[in-house]
Design an enzyme around this catalytic site. Structure first.
Site, PDB file in Angstrom:
ATOM      1  N   CYS A   2     -20.373  -7.372  -5.528  1.00 11.75           N
ATOM      2  CA  CYS A   2     -21.513  -7.867  -6.285  1.00 11.75           C
ATOM      3  C   CYS A   2     -22.558  -6.756  -6.344  1.00 11.75           C
ATOM      4  O   CYS A   2     -22.711  -5.974  -5.407  1.00 11.75           O
ATOM      5  CB  CYS A   2     -22.173  -9.103  -5.699  1.00 11.75           C
ATOM      6  SG  CYS A   2     -21.070 -10.485  -5.502  1.00 11.75           S
ATOM      7  N   ARG A  27     -18.972  -3.044  -9.126  1.00 14.40           N
ATOM      8  CA  ARG A  27     -19.010  -3.858  -7.910  1.00 14.40           C
ATOM      9  C   ARG A  27     -18.536  -5.292  -8.165  1.00 14.40           C
ATOM     10  O   ARG A  27     -18.490  -6.103  -7.246  1.00 14.40           O
ATOM     11  CB  ARG A  27     -20.433  -3.891  -7.342  1.00 14.40           C
ATOM     12  CG  ARG A  27     -20.979  -2.521  -7.006  1.00 14.40           C
ATOM     13  CD  ARG A  27     -22.392  -2.628  -6.505  1.00 14.40           C
ATOM     14  NE  ARG A  27     -22.456  -3.248  -5.201  1.00 14.40           N
ATOM     15  CZ  ARG A  27     -22.346  -2.604  -4.052  1.00 14.40           C
ATOM     16  NH1 ARG A  27     -22.184  -1.301  -4.045  1.00 14.40           N
ATOM     17  NH2 ARG A  27     -22.415  -3.244  -2.915  1.00 14.40           N
ATOM     18  N   TRP A  71     -18.820 -10.571  -7.957  1.00 10.73           N
ATOM     19  CA  TRP A  71     -17.400 -10.608  -7.627  1.00 10.73           C
ATOM     20  C   TRP A  71     -17.249 -11.846  -6.755  1.00 10.73           C
ATOM     21  O   TRP A  71     -17.774 -11.905  -5.648  1.00 10.73           O
ATOM     22  CB  TRP A  71     -16.971  -9.356  -6.871  1.00 10.73           C
ATOM     23  CG  TRP A  71     -15.502  -9.319  -6.618  1.00 10.73           C
ATOM     24  CD1 TRP A  71     -14.528  -8.955  -7.491  1.00 10.73           C
ATOM     25  CD2 TRP A  71     -14.830  -9.675  -5.404  1.00 10.73           C
ATOM     26  NE1 TRP A  71     -13.295  -9.061  -6.897  1.00 10.73           N
ATOM     27  CE2 TRP A  71     -13.441  -9.499  -5.614  1.00 10.73           C
ATOM     28  CE3 TRP A  71     -15.260 -10.138  -4.161  1.00 10.73           C
ATOM     29  CZ2 TRP A  71     -12.489  -9.763  -4.637  1.00 10.73           C
ATOM     30  CZ3 TRP A  71     -14.308 -10.399  -3.182  1.00 10.73           C
ATOM     31  CH2 TRP A  71     -12.937 -10.208  -3.428  1.00 10.73           C
ATOM     32  N   ASN A  95     -25.833 -10.358  -2.302  1.00 10.69           N
ATOM     33  CA  ASN A  95     -24.553  -9.654  -2.176  1.00 10.69           C
ATOM     34  C   ASN A  95     -24.121  -9.768  -0.716  1.00 10.69           C
ATOM     35  O   ASN A  95     -24.906  -9.460   0.179  1.00 10.69           O
ATOM     36  CB  ASN A  95     -24.756  -8.180  -2.583  1.00 10.69           C
ATOM     37  CG  ASN A  95     -23.630  -7.273  -2.138  1.00 10.69           C
ATOM     38  OD1 ASN A  95     -23.864  -6.114  -1.815  1.00 10.69           O
ATOM     39  ND2 ASN A  95     -22.419  -7.753  -2.111  1.00 10.69           N
ATOM     40  N   GLY A  96     -22.892 -10.215  -0.480  1.00 11.60           N
ATOM     41  CA  GLY A  96     -22.407 -10.361   0.891  1.00 11.60           C
ATOM     42  C   GLY A  96     -21.702 -11.698   1.061  1.00 11.60           C
ATOM     43  O   GLY A  96     -21.379 -12.368   0.070  1.00 11.60           O
ATOM     44  N   GLU A 460       2.168   3.863  -3.847  1.00  7.26           N
ATOM     45  CA  GLU A 460       0.930   4.022  -4.622  1.00  7.26           C
ATOM     46  C   GLU A 460       1.198   3.756  -6.110  1.00  7.26           C
ATOM     47  O   GLU A 460       0.393   3.122  -6.794  1.00  7.26           O
ATOM     48  CB  GLU A 460       0.353   5.429  -4.387  1.00  7.26           C
ATOM     49  CG  GLU A 460      -0.891   5.767  -5.167  1.00  7.26           C
ATOM     50  CD  GLU A 460      -2.060   4.805  -4.981  1.00  7.26           C
ATOM     51  OE1 GLU A 460      -2.016   3.928  -4.106  1.00  7.26           O
ATOM     52  OE2 GLU A 460      -3.022   4.918  -5.753  1.00  7.26           O
ATOM     53  N   LYS A 464      -0.688   0.820  -8.296  1.00  9.95           N
ATOM     54  CA  LYS A 464      -1.416   1.139  -9.525  1.00  9.95           C
ATOM     55  C   LYS A 464      -0.925   0.250 -10.662  1.00  9.95           C
ATOM     56  O   LYS A 464      -1.713  -0.314 -11.403  1.00  9.95           O
ATOM     57  CB  LYS A 464      -1.162   2.606  -9.854  1.00  9.95           C
ATOM     58  CG  LYS A 464      -2.241   3.495 -10.245  1.00  9.95           C
ATOM     59  CD  LYS A 464      -3.354   3.873  -9.371  1.00  9.95           C
ATOM     60  CE  LYS A 464      -3.870   2.945  -8.346  1.00  9.95           C
ATOM     61  NZ  LYS A 464      -4.752   3.554  -7.371  1.00  9.95           N
ATOM     62  N   GLU A 467      -1.900  -3.463 -10.243  1.00  9.31           N
ATOM     63  CA  GLU A 467      -3.345  -3.609 -10.255  1.00  9.31           C
ATOM     64  C   GLU A 467      -3.918  -3.625 -11.670  1.00  9.31           C
ATOM     65  O   GLU A 467      -4.808  -4.416 -11.965  1.00  9.31           O
ATOM     66  CB  GLU A 467      -3.936  -2.427  -9.468  1.00  9.31           C
ATOM     67  CG  GLU A 467      -5.425  -2.385  -9.396  1.00  9.31           C
ATOM     68  CD  GLU A 467      -5.918  -1.145  -8.657  1.00  9.31           C
ATOM     69  OE1 GLU A 467      -5.118  -0.215  -8.425  1.00  9.31           O
ATOM     70  OE2 GLU A 467      -7.096  -1.123  -8.320  1.00  9.31           O
ATOM     71  N   HIS A 483      19.326  -4.079   1.114  1.00 12.06           N
ATOM     72  CA  HIS A 483      19.123  -5.104   2.149  1.00 12.06           C
ATOM     73  C   HIS A 483      18.361  -6.315   1.614  1.00 12.06           C
ATOM     74  O   HIS A 483      17.831  -7.096   2.394  1.00 12.06           O
ATOM     75  CB  HIS A 483      18.411  -4.500   3.358  1.00 12.06           C
ATOM     76  CG  HIS A 483      19.206  -3.420   4.015  1.00 12.06           C
ATOM     77  ND1 HIS A 483      20.389  -3.686   4.680  1.00 12.06           N
ATOM     78  CD2 HIS A 483      19.044  -2.071   4.063  1.00 12.06           C
ATOM     79  CE1 HIS A 483      20.897  -2.548   5.125  1.00 12.06           C
ATOM     80  NE2 HIS A 483      20.101  -1.559   4.759  1.00 12.06           N
ATOM     81  N   LYS A 582     -14.682  -2.255  -7.668  1.00 15.59           N
ATOM     82  CA  LYS A 582     -14.464  -0.889  -7.184  1.00 15.59           C
ATOM     83  C   LYS A 582     -14.774  -0.756  -5.701  1.00 15.59           C
ATOM     84  O   LYS A 582     -14.088  -0.059  -4.976  1.00 15.59           O
ATOM     85  CB  LYS A 582     -15.340   0.059  -8.004  1.00 15.59           C
ATOM     86  CG  LYS A 582     -15.177   1.527  -7.648  1.00 15.59           C
ATOM     87  CD  LYS A 582     -13.861   2.049  -8.165  1.00 15.59           C
ATOM     88  CE  LYS A 582     -13.624   3.511  -7.819  1.00 15.59           C
ATOM     89  NZ  LYS A 582     -12.184   3.821  -7.876  1.00 15.59           N
TER      90      LYS A 582
HETATM   91  C1  F6R Z   1      -6.603   0.808  -5.815  1.00 16.14           C
HETATM   92  C2  F6R Z   1      -7.879   0.941  -5.151  1.00 16.14           C
HETATM   93  C3  F6R Z   1      -8.108   0.217  -3.883  1.00 16.14           C
HETATM   94  C4  F6R Z   1      -8.990   1.053  -2.948  1.00 16.14           C
HETATM   95  C5  F6R Z   1      -9.361   0.240  -1.711  1.00 16.14           C
HETATM   96  C6  F6R Z   1     -10.176   1.062  -0.726  1.00 16.14           C
HETATM   97  O1  F6R Z   1      -6.561   1.549  -6.985  1.00 16.14           O
HETATM   98  O2  F6R Z   1      -8.749   1.613  -5.641  1.00 16.14           O
HETATM   99  O3  F6R Z   1      -6.920  -0.141  -3.275  1.00 16.14           O
HETATM  100  O4  F6R Z   1      -8.291   2.196  -2.587  1.00 16.14           O
HETATM  101  O5  F6R Z   1     -10.100  -0.881  -2.092  1.00 16.14           O
HETATM  102  O6  F6R Z   1     -11.344   1.526  -1.305  1.00 16.14           O
HETATM  103  P1  F6R Z   1     -12.112   2.741  -0.676  1.00 16.14           P
HETATM  104  O7  F6R Z   1     -11.276   3.955  -0.859  1.00 16.14           O
HETATM  105  O8  F6R Z   1     -13.409   2.821  -1.425  1.00 16.14           O
HETATM  106  O9  F6R Z   1     -12.311   2.425   0.771  1.00 16.14           O
END
Ligand code: F6R
Length: 587
Positions: A2, A27, A71, A95-96, A460, A464, A467, A483, A582
């Site tokens: 948020c 956020r 969020w 926020n929290g 990874e 991606k 996501e 398996h 993010k």
């Molecule tokens: C995926 C992604 C998330 C972050 C995770 C940690 O694309 O961005 O999985 O890697 O939320 O975020 P940070 O790196 O900011 O601690």
């Protein structure tokens, strides 16, 4: 999570609030709202969905206001649950997470109070209203005393015109002065270009009322030192690319180059060198993509330094009563430096005696403040929710940390190559994955496979894809397919195999043939031309030559690109995938 903003000054509050919220959408973007104090009291406008829904409120007149982009944690992402929340003249944004919200709410209900939302935040307005005796600051403090959990708050009161009271505990909040205007924001981007910013400390309060006054937890006034912020926090733009994600991938080589230079500088500092000499065990802590960077680093560290190490999912680590042997180096990896789970894991590792290195992309972050040493990544600001260039930069930083460890331990180690030019080349070669999307667009599932470091890259790639394109996918060790997971493969199931470790290549090819024999469309990301031409392989990205242990820094690039193209082809927004944000500042 948020984003909150506040404005009190000479100009119109609404445009300042809305523009600030746009910059905080990373956020969260489930719903948005503003409250503006006009001639006839405080007017609230809220909408489900993104900040652009508030454009209808840009013309609201009034010189003070607060705003929020959400969020959702407690309560669905509806207009009813959007902030600001109001009760008996108290209006606030939060926020929290309030952990005792349910109990507090029960108390309010027992007193006959009514609620209009399902959020944990609304109860804060009730508590403050109950404490209000003509002084908003005191009422906020008294209300906060009852809260368990985390909060950053901006609060207004119908009876105290032009004032905003701020409070924070375990959620960030910045207060700033720009000429005659006073501002509040969860993070700097909302204040881009503002002159004088102060980070509110844990348990502190601020009163914005013509000027800013700071208070400690017992409401004694305190002086605060202006916080110097990195210029890279300036608001980013897409620079001609259709999405931030595409632009940020293009910035990977520069991010790697800058991070390498930074690592060479930082790691030559002697205090860290002494700690590295004593280090006998390494715990790398992170979430999501940062955890995957930790996995790649663990593979590299163990192979090159022969030092025992583990990569830990930070959200699990904090609850597993971790064993922290003496001379442990904890390495907390986080793009934002604000991820609540990573911070909590790092705190625990420190409490148990580890020395802490923070690898972050945010110079002013909480993680940096608590670390014994900081090893910065220099990826530049990352706006797209899906991490791309920050992952490559994290790998570069972690590989250099491994090199420094090897040297400190007297282990033979060949100098690390600068792979930024190879990354440039990989970006160009990765464009061809746009031709792969036909197999992915309507698939029911996708698989990413590899062994060793290639498996880390596969994880990874899979994250991606799911996501940002919402296509279910799994990253799997190639040898494990048979398996159980092989059962997922049907005619046309896309399988991406990463194959860069010479020692493991033939073994991974076994899994490729097993998948192909069952109808899979197999795509390869490889450094070996001889495998790219095999009948089982539909298409391949050939990577520039690279040591198999370092290769995730390159092999991830076509995987990031693939996720991007599939996302766009499936009509999703790669920069703002649904349900995500993010910066994950809640548990
Ligand atoms: C995926 C992604 C998330 C972050 C995770 C940690 O694309 O961005 O999985 O890697 O939320 O975020 P940070 O790196 O900011 O601690």
């Amino acid at each position: 999570m948020c984003g909150i903003v506040g404005y009190t000054g000479k100009g119109n509050a609404a445009p300042a609030l809305i523009d600030g919220l746009y910059r905080l959408e990373y956020r969260g973007y489930d719903s948005a709202g503003i409250a503006v104090e006009g001639e006839n009291g405080i007017q609230i406008v809220k909408r489900a969905g993104r900040v652009k829904g508030l454009e209808c409120a840009r013309g609201l007149e009034g010189h003070a206001g607060i705003g929020h982009t959400r969020w959702a944690t407690h309560g669905a992402p509806t207009e009813r649950n959007a902030h600001p929340h109001a009760y008996h003249g108290i209006v606030l944004v939060h926020n929290g997470i309030i952990e005792n919200a349910y109990t507090l709410r029960e108390g309010c209900l027992a007193r006959g109070e009514t609620f209009v939302s399902d959020t944990d935040s609304e109860v804060i307005a009730h508590l403050i209203a109950a404490e209000y005796r003509g002084n908003l600051l005191e009422a906020v403090r008294a209300g906060c005393e009852k809260l368990k959990g985390s909060y950053a708050l901006a609060v207004m009161c119908e009876k105290e015109r032009g004032k905003i009271v701020c409070a924070r505990k375990r959620s960030p909040l910045i207060v700033a002065r720009s000429g005659e205007n006073l501002l509040v924001a969860s993070d700097l981007p909302a204040l881009a270009g503002e002159a004088e910013a102060y980070a509110l400390g844990e348990g502190e309060f601020a009163l914005l009322d013509g000027d800013i006054t700071f208070y400690d937890a017992s409401l004694s006034p305190i002086q605060k030192v202006r916080t110097e912020f990195d210029a890279s926090t300036e608001l980013a733009d897409r620079g001609g690319y259709p999405h931030f994600m595409r632009k940020e991938m293009a910035e990977i080589p520069a991010a790697m180059r800058r991070t390498r230079e930074e690592a060479e500088k930082t790691l030559s500092l002697s205090p860290l060198y002494e700690v590295l000499c004593q280090t006998e065990y390494i715990q790398i802590l992170g979430c999501g993509t940062a955890y995957h960077a930790g996995l790649c680093a663990k593979t590299f560290l163990e192979a090159t330094c022969r030092l025992p190490s583990e990569a830990c999912v930070a959200s699990e680590y904090r609850y597993r009563d971790p064993i922290v042997p003496s001379n442990t180096l904890a390495v907390a990896v986080s793009q934002s430096g604000e991820t609540a789970d990573t911070i909590a894991a790092a705190e625990l590792a420190k409490e148990r005696g580890a020395r802490l290195v923070a690898v972050t992309n945010s110079p002013d972050s909480s993680l940096n403040r608590m670390a014994d040493f900081v090893l910065p990544t220099r990826a530049g600001r990352e706006v797209a929710v899906a991490a791309t260039k920050s992952f490559n930069a994290q790998l570069v930083a972690l590989y250099h940390l491994s090199e420094a460890l090897a040297r400190a331990k007297g282990k033979p180690f060949s100098p690390l190559p600068d792979l930024s030019a190879a990354a440039e080349e990989t970006l160009l070669r990765s464009e061809r994955v746009e031709n792969w999307i036909k197999s992915f667009q309507n698939a029911r599932t996708a698989l990413f496979i590899g062994r060793g470091a290639d498996f880390c890259a596969a994880l990874e790639g899979s994250l991606k894809l799911k996501e940002i394109s919402y296509l279910p996918s799994e990253g799997y060790p190639a040898g494990e397919l048979k398996h159980g997971t092989l059962a997922l493969i049907e005619d046309g199931t896309p399988v991406v195999a990463v194959l860069t470790c010479a020692r493991l290549a033939e073994k991974t090819m076994n899994a490729v043939h097993e998948a192909y024999a069952r109808g899979a469309h197999v795509f390869l990301v490889t450094t070996f031309l001889e495998y790219a031409g095999r009948e089982a392989v539909r298409d391949a990205v050939l990577l520039p030559p690279c040591d198999g242990l370092l290769s995730p820094v390159l092999s991830v690039i076509p995987l990031q690109m693939l996720a991007y193209f599939v996302s766009v082809a499936r009509g999703a927004d790669p920069d703002k995938p649904r349900n995500l944000a993010k910066s994950v500042t809640v548990e």
